[in-house]
Design a protein around this motif. Structure first.
Motif, mmCIF file in Angstrom:
data_model
loop_
_atom_site.group_PDB
_atom_site.id
_atom_site.type_symbol
_atom_site.label_atom_id
_atom_site.label_comp_id
_atom_site.label_asym_id
_atom_site.label_seq_id
_atom_site.Cartn_x
_atom_site.Cartn_y
_atom_site.Cartn_z
ATOM 1 N N VAL A 233 14.526 -23.874 -28.231
ATOM 2 C CA VAL A 233 13.248 -22.571 -28.571
ATOM 3 C C VAL A 233 13.703 -22.546 -29.992
ATOM 4 N N LYS A 236 10.338 -21.277 -32.124
ATOM 5 C CA LYS A 236 9.413 -19.959 -31.011
ATOM 6 C C LYS A 236 9.452 -18.201 -30.712
ATOM 7 N N GLU A 240 10.758 -15.762 -25.709
ATOM 8 C CA GLU A 240 10.698 -16.840 -25.721
ATOM 9 C C GLU A 240 12.953 -17.125 -25.775
#
Length: 454
Positions: A233, A236, A240
């Motif tokens: 991730v 992100k 998240e």
């Protein structure tokens, strides 16, 4: 109900990401061993430990083989020895005989550490407490597997500054007594505020007096697993990122729950808690510092480090508590310097200082852990550092601890070698301005106002 599919799901974590169960710790109450005769006391202690723990290592190894889960350590925690030895021990030397008995028992059942050579003195010290504390340097110098802890403060009672002052002296004497091994004895001595009764991790493990006759506590660890997960991730948002950490912590804790349940069933000893702390090792890819850097820091110690650690700690707990009925111990993220390759690198580069580490302890699981400092550091300076860390724990109603290693004969720029899981550490500078007039005041720092909750 936990099924084997959940374990098989973790094969990649074990093979490639350093997932392991860091320890199965068998807690054993020694309250029924108390005797006024020192020889009889030692006999009782040896017989109880070697009887209750005789199958611990063998059982752990069988679980490893059947489930394919590495269980790195099998350990024992016991009732604080200051309580057990009070009737028989009239001097520090008497307590040392108990340390030797514990070491002999640990070797007989083949555990790597036995914790509980401890005293609980957050308000005041009995003569027995003081004798045990004064015995620590000799006890750790003449044994191999003993770990010692002293609880000198709590949110309810304040900080026992007489004990803090004594502990500074004891840390220094322990360093001198083990100077041939880079003052290794200090790596097995930790000073606590708000010490938990059910911590399975060394060097601070002991079995609290609120516990039963025997209990199985398990500590899991997976910094490499968390780092690998959050790599997915990268870039992100925080939502998240947090969800990923929580889900990963859940899976890691489920592995610990499985092992704890199996060990409890096979040994016929009740399950206590899962400690879901992220406990690093010196191995590449098994570092809490690397997690923080993956979150977005150029190097741990940079601005934002404390916030990143606070978030990590909280999400690990949120994910873990859903995976086990009983989460306890310390639980969160450890930041030991010598046991974490990323921390070691940050110190060597000058990105991480002892002052920044202290700030980070406000939001992590423990405190100033496995930090090598110059051997010339005075006992009063060590006491001052302990007092600062105890204050953080007292005011914030959390566990804090200090495991400092003043490496005799070495100074800033040199490295101390401890070996194994204890790793190695660059000598980190400390503030050399004097605090002895403060440390030498007698008595106790009162509990904070928010401690009055009755």
């Amino acid at each position: 109900m936990i099924n084997r599919y959940e374990v098989y799901e973790t094969n990649q974590m074990i093979a490639e990401e350093n997932l392991d169960v860091r320890t199965i710790t068998l807690g054993i109450s020694l309250l029924d061993c108390i005797d006024a005769d020192l020889d009889k006391l030692n006999e009782n202690i040896y017989n109880k430990i070697t009887t209750v723990a005789k199958d611990l290592v063998k059982t752990g190894e069988k679980i490893e083989q059947e489930f394919g889960i590495p269980i790195v350590n099998k350990r024992i925690s016991i009732t604080p020895v200051a309580l057990i030895g009070g009737a028989a021990c009239k001097s520090p030397e008497d307590f040392v005989t108990i340390a030797k008995t514990l070491d002999k028992a640990a070797k007989e059942v083949d555990v790597n550490f036995i914790g509980g050579y401890s005293a609980l003195v957050s308000k005041s010290m009995t003569k027995s407490d003081e004798n045990l504390i004064r015995s620590v340097p000799q006890a750790l110098a003449c044994t191999d597997r003993i770990c010692s802890s002293i609880n000198v403060g709590s949110t309810k009672t304040g900080i026992n500054m007489d004990a803090v002052r004594l502990c500074g002296e004891i840390v220094k004497k322990t360093a001198e007594a083990t100077k041939e091994n880079d003052s290794l004895g200090c790596a097995k001595l930790v000073v606590f505020c708000n010490a938990p009764d059910d911590n399975p991790f060394m060097a601070g493990a002991f079995l609290g007096v609120t516990e039963g006759d025997a209990v199985i506590n398990v500590g899991v660890s997976g910094p490499g697993v968390v780092k690998h997960a959050i790599e997915q991730v990268r870039g992100k948002g925080f939502e998240e990122l947090c969800e990923t950490i929580k889900k990963t912590a859940f899976k890691v804790t489920r592995v610990g729950q499985l092992v704890a349940g199996e060990a409890s069933k096979r040994l016929g000893i009740p399950f206590g808690i899962i400690d879901l702390s992220l406990a690093p090792t010196p191995a590449i890819g098994d570092s809490v510092a690397e997690i923080l850097e993956e979150i977005g820091l150029e190097r741990v110690g940079a601005p934002g480090t404390t916030a990143a650690l606070a978030m990590l700690n909280d999400q690990v707990k949120k994910g873990g508590v859903m995976a086990s009925s009983y989460v306890g111990g310390l639980s969160g993220a450890f930041i030991p310097v010598s046991e974490d390759k990323g921390m070691i690198d940050a110190v060597e580069m000058g990105a991480l200082t002892i002052e920044k580490l202290e700030a980070m302890t406000c939001v992590c699981s423990v405190g100033l852990d496995m930090i090598a400092i110059p051997g010339k550091t005075s006992a009063s300076t060590i006491s001052g550092i302990i007092a600062d860390e105890m204050a953080i724990g007292m005011v914030n109603q959390k566990t804090t601890a200090v495991r400092l290693i003043p490496v005799i004969g070495k100074d800033v720029g040199e490295t101390a070698e401890f070996g194994g899981l204890l790793g190695y550490a660059p000598i980190i500078p400390v503030n050399e301005y004097d605090c002895s007039a403060f440390v030498n005041r007698k008595g106790r720092i009162p509990a904070p106002v928010h401690s009055f909750k009755n």
